[in-house]
Structure formats: structure tokens, C-alpha cells
Motif scaffolding. Sequence first.
Motif, PDB file in Angstrom:
ATOM      1  N   VAL A   2       0.842  -1.192   0.000  1.00  0.00           N
ATOM      2  CA  VAL A   2       0.000   0.000   0.000  1.00  0.00           C
ATOM      3  C   VAL A   2       0.878   1.243   0.000  1.00  0.00           C
ATOM      4  O   VAL A   2       1.711   1.433   0.898  1.00  0.00           O
ATOM      5  CB  VAL A   2      -0.941   0.041   1.225  1.00  0.00           C
ATOM      6  CG1 VAL A   2      -1.845   1.273   1.146  1.00  0.00           C
ATOM      7  CG2 VAL A   2      -1.781  -1.228   1.304  1.00  0.00           C
ATOM      8  N   ALA A   3       0.705   2.067  -1.043  1.00  0.00           N
ATOM      9  CA  ALA A   3       1.399   3.350  -1.103  1.00  0.00           C
ATOM     10  C   ALA A   3       0.502   4.414  -0.470  1.00  0.00           C
ATOM     11  O   ALA A   3      -0.701   4.461  -0.739  1.00  0.00           O
ATOM     12  CB  ALA A   3       1.710   3.720  -2.549  1.00  0.00           C
ATOM     13  N   CYS A  14      -2.951   3.938  -2.516  1.00  0.00           N
ATOM     14  CA  CYS A  14      -3.090   3.061  -3.679  1.00  0.00           C
ATOM     15  C   CYS A  14      -2.527   1.687  -3.331  1.00  0.00           C
ATOM     16  O   CYS A  14      -1.315   1.532  -3.226  1.00  0.00           O
ATOM     17  CB  CYS A  14      -2.365   3.628  -4.893  1.00  0.00           C
ATOM     18  SG  CYS A  14      -2.625   2.630  -6.394  1.00  0.00           S
ATOM     19  N   PRO A  15      -3.390   0.673  -3.119  1.00  0.00           N
ATOM     20  CA  PRO A  15      -2.896  -0.679  -2.879  1.00  0.00           C
ATOM     21  C   PRO A  15      -2.377  -1.306  -4.179  1.00  0.00           C
ATOM     22  O   PRO A  15      -2.834  -0.984  -5.277  1.00  0.00           O
ATOM     23  CB  PRO A  15      -4.141  -1.423  -2.381  1.00  0.00           C
ATOM     24  CG  PRO A  15      -5.115  -0.368  -2.005  1.00  0.00           C
ATOM     25  CD  PRO A  15      -4.838   0.778  -2.923  1.00  0.00           C
ATOM     26  N   GLY A  45      -2.543  -2.323  -9.790  1.00  0.00           N
ATOM     27  CA  GLY A  45      -2.927  -1.190  -8.965  1.00  0.00           C
ATOM     28  C   GLY A  45      -4.436  -1.191  -8.788  1.00  0.00           C
ATOM     29  O   GLY A  45      -5.186  -1.312  -9.772  1.00  0.00           O
ATOM     30  N   VAL A  46      -4.914  -1.095  -7.553  1.00  0.00           N
ATOM     31  CA  VAL A  46      -6.351  -1.159  -7.293  1.00  0.00           C
ATOM     32  C   VAL A  46      -6.765  -0.034  -6.349  1.00  0.00           C
ATOM     33  O   VAL A  46      -6.023   0.341  -5.445  1.00  0.00           O
ATOM     34  CB  VAL A  46      -6.762  -2.522  -6.687  1.00  0.00           C
ATOM     35  CG1 VAL A  46      -6.518  -3.641  -7.679  1.00  0.00           C
ATOM     36  CG2 VAL A  46      -6.012  -2.821  -5.386  1.00  0.00           C
ATOM     37  N   PHE A  60       2.524   7.660  -7.511  1.00  0.00           N
ATOM     38  CA  PHE A  60       2.281   6.265  -7.118  1.00  0.00           C
ATOM     39  C   PHE A  60       2.681   5.304  -8.237  1.00  0.00           C
ATOM     40  O   PHE A  60       3.208   4.218  -7.975  1.00  0.00           O
ATOM     41  CB  PHE A  60       0.806   6.060  -6.777  1.00  0.00           C
ATOM     42  CG  PHE A  60       0.411   6.584  -5.418  1.00  0.00           C
ATOM     43  CD1 PHE A  60       1.355   6.799  -4.436  1.00  0.00           C
ATOM     44  CD2 PHE A  60      -0.922   6.837  -5.125  1.00  0.00           C
ATOM     45  CE1 PHE A  60       0.987   7.273  -3.178  1.00  0.00           C
ATOM     46  CE2 PHE A  60      -1.303   7.297  -3.873  1.00  0.00           C
ATOM     47  CZ  PHE A  60      -0.339   7.519  -2.896  1.00  0.00           C
ATOM     48  N   LEU A  61       2.423   5.680  -9.499  1.00  0.00           N
ATOM     49  CA  LEU A  61       2.847   4.833 -10.611  1.00  0.00           C
ATOM     50  C   LEU A  61       4.365   4.694 -10.640  1.00  0.00           C
ATOM     51  O   LEU A  61       4.907   3.610 -10.890  1.00  0.00           O
ATOM     52  CB  LEU A  61       2.354   5.408 -11.939  1.00  0.00           C
ATOM     53  CG  LEU A  61       0.860   5.336 -12.223  1.00  0.00           C
ATOM     54  CD1 LEU A  61       0.555   5.937 -13.590  1.00  0.00           C
ATOM     55  CD2 LEU A  61       0.366   3.902 -12.165  1.00  0.00           C
ATOM     56  N   THR A  62       5.063   5.782 -10.375  1.00  0.00           N
ATOM     57  CA  THR A  62       6.531   5.734 -10.330  1.00  0.00           C
ATOM     58  C   THR A  62       7.000   4.811  -9.216  1.00  0.00           C
ATOM     59  O   THR A  62       7.934   3.999  -9.390  1.00  0.00           O
ATOM     60  CB  THR A  62       7.098   7.144 -10.113  1.00  0.00           C
ATOM     61  OG1 THR A  62       6.687   7.986 -11.189  1.00  0.00           O
ATOM     62  CG2 THR A  62       8.623   7.111 -10.054  1.00  0.00           C
ATOM     63  N   MET A  63       6.362   4.885  -8.056  1.00  0.00           N
ATOM     64  CA  MET A  63       6.723   4.014  -6.942  1.00  0.00           C
ATOM     65  C   MET A  63       6.471   2.546  -7.292  1.00  0.00           C
ATOM     66  O   MET A  63       7.259   1.670  -6.908  1.00  0.00           O
ATOM     67  CB  MET A  63       5.923   4.404  -5.697  1.00  0.00           C
ATOM     68  CG  MET A  63       6.264   5.768  -5.143  1.00  0.00           C
ATOM     69  SD  MET A  63       5.152   6.266  -3.795  1.00  0.00           S
ATOM     70  CE  MET A  63       5.509   5.021  -2.568  1.00  0.00           C
TER      71      MET A  63
END
Length: 250
Positions: free
Chosen positions: A11-12, A24-25, A43-44, A61-64
Motif C-alpha cells: 500500500v502506497a 493506492c494498494p 494497482g487497485v 504512485f505509478l513511479t513508486m
Amino acid sequence: WRAAHPGGMHVAVARDGGRVLATCPHLPVTLAVGEREVAAAWGVDLMVDPAWRGRGLGRHFLTMRRERFAAGLSSGQSPAMAGLYASAGGAVIGAMGRALFVRRPLSTAAPKSLARDWMAWGLGRMRAGGPAARRRLSLDDAAGHAQGGRERLAPGEAGPVGGASFFRWRYGGPVYADHACWEIRTAAGVGVAVTRHEAETEVIVDVLAIPAALPAVLRAIAASSDASRLVCLFHGARVAALYDFDYLGV
């Protein structure tokens, strides 16, 4: 339920002091790509505080996700999420389709729906045939058929592999409590189907079968169903090509 995922749930979280701005899980999945296996994640349920939307938290979050996993996956996005993935360099790797098999056409419906149902009914009758045997399976028995996942991939295809533990997690939790597992026997091979019912419609949720047996297994699922109609969502050109699904307006 998601926390019980065999690969765990990542989970971010974005915070401003003690305030949560976005979460963002990520659900891990192993992708088989040829002979290789790649660590990926779905990503959900990205959620962003309305006051912080449009400030780049989703892109961060996408980068992470890419820093932790070799690939990030998503399906069925909202227009906003589709735009986010596209702007971040995401690629559409295949279209989703909807397949329809009709045993008893609708008697009253809009003209377009009537035409679709009668066409599907006619094609189904033309392509039906062959022995069909369906037997209810327990979750554990069905999971025993879910070996590694590679067996249902044709050469040159990529897809998730998970095995029995992933199958139990996916279909044994509370979200899928109304799903049923079936053994499907055909002359071409044995498959496993996961389905659920919505009134007079049987929804095919998952099918485990080697590529050579898949056409016979799909026919057997339809032939052994007592529902008026069967529907399923699918991905990939190989499945679409089996029965002219594109022609049926998937």
C-alpha cells in the motif's frame, strides 16, 4: 480479503503530517513472459483527497510501483485513470471483449438486443456439438487443477501465473462466495470453469484449459449450462478468433 493475498498487499500512502492525502494498494502477480517470470503488480482502488486531485499524486504512485515491480498492470480503468496511465507512458496490450452464448433468445427487447440475441443463438446452434460433462468441484479440488498457470498460455503469449494458493485466495474469499467451480470433460481434454449466476444468465468468470482444449471446453460449458444465456469477459485475440466473438459486438 485483499490482505490475505498470497503475495501480500503493498500500500502506497501520501501524507501531510497526520493527514492521509492518497492511497493506492498494489496486488503482486507473477507474469510468465516466454520462459521468463516477471514480478508485476495490479494497482487497485486509487483514492485521492478531492482537494489534492490533479497535483501529481497518482503519477507519483505509478513511479513508486515501477520502482518496486518490473511491470504495473491495470484493467477497466475510469476515463481519468486511463488518461493517467497514458500520460505516464502506459501501453494498451490488448482489448477486452464480451462473449455471448444464447440458449433461449429474449422475447421482448430493443431491436438491437433482439438482433444480437438471435444472431448469437443461431451461431451457437451451428457450432454446438460434441460430448459435454460438467461436475461440481470443491474449491480445493478445483485449485488442484490450477498448477502453475503456464499451461493455458499458447507460445508467444504472456499472462499471470499463480497456482493453487492464488486460486484459493481469489475464489475462496467473501467477494466470490457466490461462485461455483466445475470440472469440464471433453474429448479434447479436461478444463475447470468458475461461474456465477445473475438471474437467467450464467457468467463465466474463469476457465483453466490448455490452448488446444479451450474451444471444446467452451462449447461444453455452454452445452451443459441450464441458463438462458452465458456471458464472459475475455482478453486476447486468440479467444476472440475462436467463434467470431468480435462479430457479436464484444
